[in-house]
Design a protein around this motif. Structure first.
Motif, short mmCIF file in Angstrom:
data_model
loop_
_atom_site.label_atom_id
_atom_site.label_comp_id
_atom_site.label_asym_id
_atom_site.label_seq_id
_atom_site.Cartn_x
_atom_site.Cartn_y
_atom_site.Cartn_z
N ASP A 65 77.61 9.63 -42.40
CA ASP A 65 76.78 10.77 -42.02
C ASP A 65 77.66 12.02 -41.84
O ASP A 65 77.96 12.42 -40.71
CB ASP A 65 76.06 10.42 -40.71
CG ASP A 65 74.85 11.30 -40.47
OD1 ASP A 65 74.75 12.35 -41.12
OD2 ASP A 65 74.01 10.92 -39.64
N GLU B 67 77.30 15.18 -42.14
CA GLU B 67 76.78 16.35 -41.43
C GLU B 67 76.87 16.16 -39.91
O GLU B 67 77.39 17.01 -39.19
CB GLU B 67 75.32 16.60 -41.84
CG GLU B 67 74.78 17.90 -41.30
CD GLU B 67 73.30 18.08 -41.54
OE1 GLU B 67 72.61 17.11 -41.90
OE2 GLU B 67 72.82 19.21 -41.34
N VAL B 68 76.39 15.02 -39.45
CA VAL B 68 76.39 14.78 -38.00
C VAL B 68 77.82 14.57 -37.49
O VAL B 68 78.15 14.97 -36.37
CB VAL B 68 75.46 13.59 -37.65
CG1 VAL B 68 75.54 13.26 -36.17
CG2 VAL B 68 74.04 13.92 -38.04
N TYR C 35 79.05 17.79 -36.50
CA TYR C 35 78.50 18.25 -35.22
C TYR C 35 79.16 17.54 -34.04
O TYR C 35 79.12 18.04 -32.92
CB TYR C 35 76.98 18.02 -35.15
CG TYR C 35 76.20 18.69 -36.26
CD1 TYR C 35 76.68 19.84 -36.88
CD2 TYR C 35 74.98 18.17 -36.69
CE1 TYR C 35 75.97 20.44 -37.89
CE2 TYR C 35 74.26 18.78 -37.70
CZ TYR C 35 74.77 19.91 -38.30
OH TYR C 35 74.07 20.50 -39.31
N HIS C 36 79.71 16.36 -34.30
CA HIS C 36 80.39 15.63 -33.22
C HIS C 36 81.85 16.07 -33.08
O HIS C 36 82.62 15.44 -32.38
CB HIS C 36 80.34 14.12 -33.49
CG HIS C 36 79.06 13.48 -33.02
ND1 HIS C 36 78.99 12.71 -31.90
CD2 HIS C 36 77.81 13.55 -33.52
CE1 HIS C 36 77.74 12.30 -31.72
NE2 HIS C 36 77.00 12.79 -32.70
N LEU D 167 73.63 24.28 -32.90
CA LEU D 167 74.78 23.41 -33.14
C LEU D 167 75.98 24.19 -33.68
O LEU D 167 77.07 23.64 -33.82
CB LEU D 167 74.41 22.33 -34.17
CG LEU D 167 73.46 21.24 -33.70
CD1 LEU D 167 72.82 20.55 -34.89
CD2 LEU D 167 74.18 20.23 -32.84
N TYR E 248 72.38 15.54 -31.51
CA TYR E 248 71.53 15.89 -32.66
C TYR E 248 71.07 14.62 -33.36
O TYR E 248 71.88 13.74 -33.68
CB TYR E 248 72.32 16.78 -33.63
CG TYR E 248 71.58 17.12 -34.91
CD1 TYR E 248 70.47 17.97 -34.89
CD2 TYR E 248 71.97 16.59 -36.13
CE1 TYR E 248 69.79 18.28 -36.05
CE2 TYR E 248 71.29 16.91 -37.31
CZ TYR E 248 70.21 17.76 -37.25
OH TYR E 248 69.53 18.07 -38.41
N PRO F 229 69.24 13.62 -36.79
CA PRO F 229 68.74 14.18 -38.06
C PRO F 229 67.43 13.52 -38.49
O PRO F 229 67.01 12.52 -37.90
CB PRO F 229 69.86 13.85 -39.04
CG PRO F 229 70.46 12.59 -38.50
CD PRO F 229 70.33 12.67 -37.01
N ILE G 66 69.12 9.44 -44.06
CA ILE G 66 70.04 8.32 -43.83
C ILE G 66 70.06 7.38 -45.04
O ILE G 66 69.02 7.08 -45.62
CB ILE G 66 69.60 7.51 -42.57
CG1 ILE G 66 69.54 8.42 -41.33
CG2 ILE G 66 70.52 6.31 -42.33
CD1 ILE G 66 70.85 9.05 -40.92
N MET H 179 79.60 5.28 -33.46
CA MET H 179 80.05 6.52 -34.11
C MET H 179 79.97 7.71 -33.15
O MET H 179 80.76 8.63 -33.23
CB MET H 179 79.19 6.81 -35.36
CG MET H 179 79.46 5.91 -36.52
SD MET H 179 78.34 6.26 -37.89
CE MET H 179 78.61 4.82 -38.91
N SER I 79 84.67 10.92 -31.57
CA SER I 79 85.48 12.10 -31.25
C SER I 79 86.21 11.94 -29.91
O SER I 79 87.10 12.71 -29.60
CB SER I 79 84.62 13.35 -31.25
OG SER I 79 83.55 13.20 -30.36
N ARG J 125 72.87 6.92 -30.67
CA ARG J 125 74.12 7.51 -31.15
C ARG J 125 74.33 8.91 -30.55
O ARG J 125 75.45 9.29 -30.21
CB ARG J 125 74.12 7.59 -32.67
CG ARG J 125 75.44 8.12 -33.23
CD ARG J 125 75.46 8.20 -34.73
NE ARG J 125 74.59 9.25 -35.24
CZ ARG J 125 74.47 9.57 -36.52
NH1 ARG J 125 75.17 8.90 -37.42
NH2 ARG J 125 73.66 10.53 -36.91
#
Lengths: 276, 284
Positions: free
Chosen positions: A159, A161-162, A165-166, B62, B88, B90, B95, B109, B113, B161
C-alpha cells in the motif's frame, strides 16, 4: 549423473547459476507483487545498451551497465509520473530505445570482439572470477538490504500511498529498490542473457505465490525455487547442450506448470470433498 | 439503522483547522478557499458529487496534496511543520486482495514507522496490535488471509491498521462503498463506537440517506464548502441544488431528514406504470 561435476568450470557455473537464480527469486517477489513484471524484461534490454556504451567508452561493464540500468529505471519512473503516460508505455519507450542504441553501436563499430550472443542468451562458460565476485557482492548487499528493510518494503509494496502517510520515505525506498534491481540484472546477464532474465525474475515468485498466502513464506519459497531452477537448469543444459539462459528458463517454466497442476489438483480434491 | 450521538465534550477544542485553503494537484486547484473547523470528538461526513473534492479534502489534511494558499493545522500545529498524527483508511477497492498477507501482517504495518530497521517487530508493537485486534473483535482472524474476510471484517482490519498508531483523528474514504446494508450498518456502528472512545472522525460518503443523514455533522462540497452543519440544517433543496446541481426533494421521517429524487420509471414497463406522462408512453 555426477559426470559434469568432474569439471571445475561446471562446478563454478552451477554455483553461480544457483546464486543468480536465488537472487532473481528474491528480488522477483517484490517485482511481481508491485505489478512490475514487465520492468525486468525492459531493464535487461536497457542494460544491453549500457553494456555496449560501457565497452565503447572503455568503462568497467559492471559499473557502467549498473549506472545505465539505474538511470533507465529512474527515467521510466519520471516519464510515467507525468500522468498522461502509463508505466508500461514508459518502459516500452525507454528500454527499447536503449536496446536499439546498443544494436546501432554494434553495427556502427564493427570491431567488437566480445560475444553479444552470450549477452543475449547467457553463457555460463564465459563467467569470469570478477563476475563471480560481483554476483556474491550484489547477492550479499541485496539480501542484507531486503532483510533489514523487510517491513518497509512490505508496506510500500502492499500500500504505497498509505505507507507514505505513515511517514515512510517511499521515494527513497523505491530508489534503493531500483538500484538493487539494476545491479541484480547486470550480474545475472552473463548467466541468463538479456532475453531470459525476465522469466527468471517472474517465474519463481509466481510459483511460490501459488503455494502460499503468506508473504514471508512466499519469499523463502521463491528464493528456494529460483536457486533450484538455476541449479537444475544448468545441470540439464550440460546434457542437452544448450545455452544456460534458455535451459534455466525452460526448467523454471516446467516447474511452474507442475506447481500449477499440483495446486489445481489439490483444489479439485478439496472441492470434491466439500460436495461429498 | 444508525442514530449516532456524537461524543459530547464540555468545551469545543479544535483538532483540525482548515484556514482559507486552496489546494489541488499539478497546479490545478480542486478545492478553493476552504474554511473548516473540526472539533475534538466530532463525527463529520463529507458529501458531494464525484470530483467535488471530498478525497482531496482528506488528503489535504494528510499533507498529500499541493496547498496553493492558506494553511491546515492539526492539534494546533501546521501540517507543514510536523507530520499530523492522523489515521487514514483508504477506499477498500484500492486494495490488492490477492496480496499474500494475513490480517495480522496488515495491522502490523501501522507500527512500521515506529520500528527498528529489522525484519521483526518489538514485543510492545505486537502487544498494541493484539489489543486493537481484540478491541475490534477480529483477533481470532489474525492469521487469516485478508481475502478470506467478509466486507465488514476487511473494513475492521484496515481500521485496526490506522488505529495502532493511536491517532486522534481518523480519516476514512468512503468506508461504506460497495458493501451490503448489513455490513454498512456494522461499519457505521463501529465508527460510532470509536467516536465515543475519543476518536474524531471525518469520512467521505456518497450515501446521503443511509449514512450522511445519520451523522451529527455534514459538510457539502462542490469545489468549495457549500454548507456545513447538522443534516436537518444542511440537507435542504437549495443546498443540494448547489452541491449536486440537481433538483432534489427533502422530507422527514421520524425526525430524520431524508433526500428523495423525483420519481422516474425506466425500462419496458414504464408505459404501464403510474408514470403515464413518461417519454415512452407519449410515443406509444
Amino acid at each position: 549423473m555426477f559426470a559434469p561435476f568432474e569439471y571445475e568450470f561446471f562446478i563454478r557455473g552451477i554455483v553461480v547459476s544457483t546464486l543468480v537464480g536465488a537472487l532473481c527469486g528474491l528480488i522477483g517477489v517484490y517485482i511481481v507483487l508491485r505489478g512490475m513484471s514487465y520492468i525486468g524484461h525492459g531493464l535487461s534490454h536497457a542494460i544491453f545498451g549500457g553494456a555496449v556504451v560501457s565497452y565503447i567508452m572503455s568503462i568497467n561493464f559492471l559499473i557502467g551497465a549498473s549506472i545505465w540500468g539505474f538511470l533507465s529505471a529512474m527515467l521510466i519512473n519520471l516519464t510515467s509520473r507525468r500522468g498522461k503516460i502509463g508505466a508500461d508505455a514508459a518502459i516500452g519507450i525507454v528500454t527499447t530505445s536503449s536496446f536499439a542504441l546498443g544494436v546501432a553501436l554494434i553495427s556502427k563499430f564493427k570491431t567488437f570482439t566480445r560475444s553479444f550472443d552470450a549477452a543475449l542468451f547467457g553463457n555460463i562458460l564465459g563467467v569470469t572470477d570478477v563476475d563471480v565476485i560481483a554476483i556474491v557482492f550484489v547477492g550479499i548487499v541485496s539480501a542484507t538490504a531486503i532483510f533489514l528493510g523487510y517491513k518497509y518494503l512490505l508496506f510500500t509494496t502492499f500500500d504505497p500511498e498509505v505507507a507514505q502517510y505513515h511517514g515512510l520515505p517511499t521515494g527513497w525506498i523505491d530508489t534503493l529498490f531500483t538500484l538493487i534491481l539494476a545491479a541484480v540484472i547486470v550480474v545475472s546477464l552473463q548467466v541468463l542473457g538479456v532475453t531470459m532474465i525476465a522469466a527468471a525474475i517472474v517465474i519463481p515468485p509466481v510459483s511460490a505465490r501459488i503455494l502460499t498466502n503468506n508473504f514471508g513464506t512466499m519469499m523463502m519459497l521463491s528464493v528456494a525455487i529460483g536457486g533450484f531452477c538455476g541449479l537444475g537448469g544448468l545441470y540439464v543444459s550440460y546434457y542437452i547442450d544448450i545455452s544456460s539462459g534458455p535451459s534455466v528458463v525452460l526448467f523454471s517454466a516446467t516447474l511452474f506448470f507442475l506447481t500449477l497442476g499440483y495446486s489445481s489438483f489439490k483444489e479439485l480434491i478439496r472441492n470434491l470433498g466439500v460436495r461429498n | 439503522m444508525l442514530h449516532p450521538i456524537p461524543h459530547q465534550y464540555e468545551h469545543e477544542e479544535p483538532i483540525v483547522e482548515v484556514k482559507g485553503v486552496t489546494c489541488g494537484y499539478d497546479g490545478t486547484p480542486i478545492l478553493n478557499n476552504v474554511d473548516l473547523t473540526v472539533n475534538r470528538g466530532d463525527f463529520v461526513g463529507l458529501l458531494g458529487p464525484s470530483g467535488s473534492g471530498k478525497t482531496t479534502m482528506l488528503k489535504s489534511i494528510l499533507g498529500a496534496v499541493d496547498i496553493f494558499s492558506g494553511q491546515i493545522l492539526v492539534e494546533g500545529i501546521s501540517i507543514n511543520t510536523k507530520n499530523p498524527r492522523v489515521g487514514y483508511v483508504p477506499q477498500l477497492e484500492t486494495i490488492d486482495w490477492n496480496f499474500p498477507v494475513t490480517v495480522e501482517q496488515v495491522v502490523m504495518m501501522g507500527r512500521t514507522s515506529y520500528s527498528r530497521l529489522l525484519p521483526w517487530y518489538k514485543n510492545s508493537d505486537k502487544q498494541i496490535v493484539h489489543e486493537i485486534l481484540e478491541r475490534l473483535s477480529i483477533a481470532h482472524l489474525s492469521k487469516r488471509h485478508i481475502k478470506e474476510l467478509s466486507g465488514g471484517q476487511q473494513q475492521r482490519a484496515f481500521l485496526a491498521r490506522s488505529l495502532v498508531s493511536n491517532p486522534r483523528v481518523l480519516l476514512l474514504d468512503e468506508p461504506t462503498m460497495g458493501v451490503d446494508i448489513k455490513t454498512r450498518d456494522e461499519v457505521m456502528h463501529l465508527l460510532d463506537e470509536l467516536n465515543h472512545q475519543d476518536v474524531t472522525i471525518i469520512m467521505t460518503t456518497h450515501e446521503i440517506n443511509s449514512v450522511a443523514a445519520h451523522l451529527p455533522t455534514v459538510v457539502c462540497l462542490n469545489g468549495e464548502i457549500v454548507a456545513a452543519g447538522a443534516p436537518k440544517d444542511v440537507l435542504t433543496p437549495a443546498t443540494l441544488k448547489l452541491t449536486y446541481n440537481a433538483d432534489l426533494h427533502v422530507t422527514e421521517y421520524e425526525g430524520m431528514t431524508l433526500v428523495t429524487e423525483s420519481p422516474h420509471f425506466f425500462g419496458r414497463n414504464a408505459g404501464t406504470s403510474q408514470n403515464s406522462n413518461s417519454h415512452y408512453s407519449e410515443h406509444n
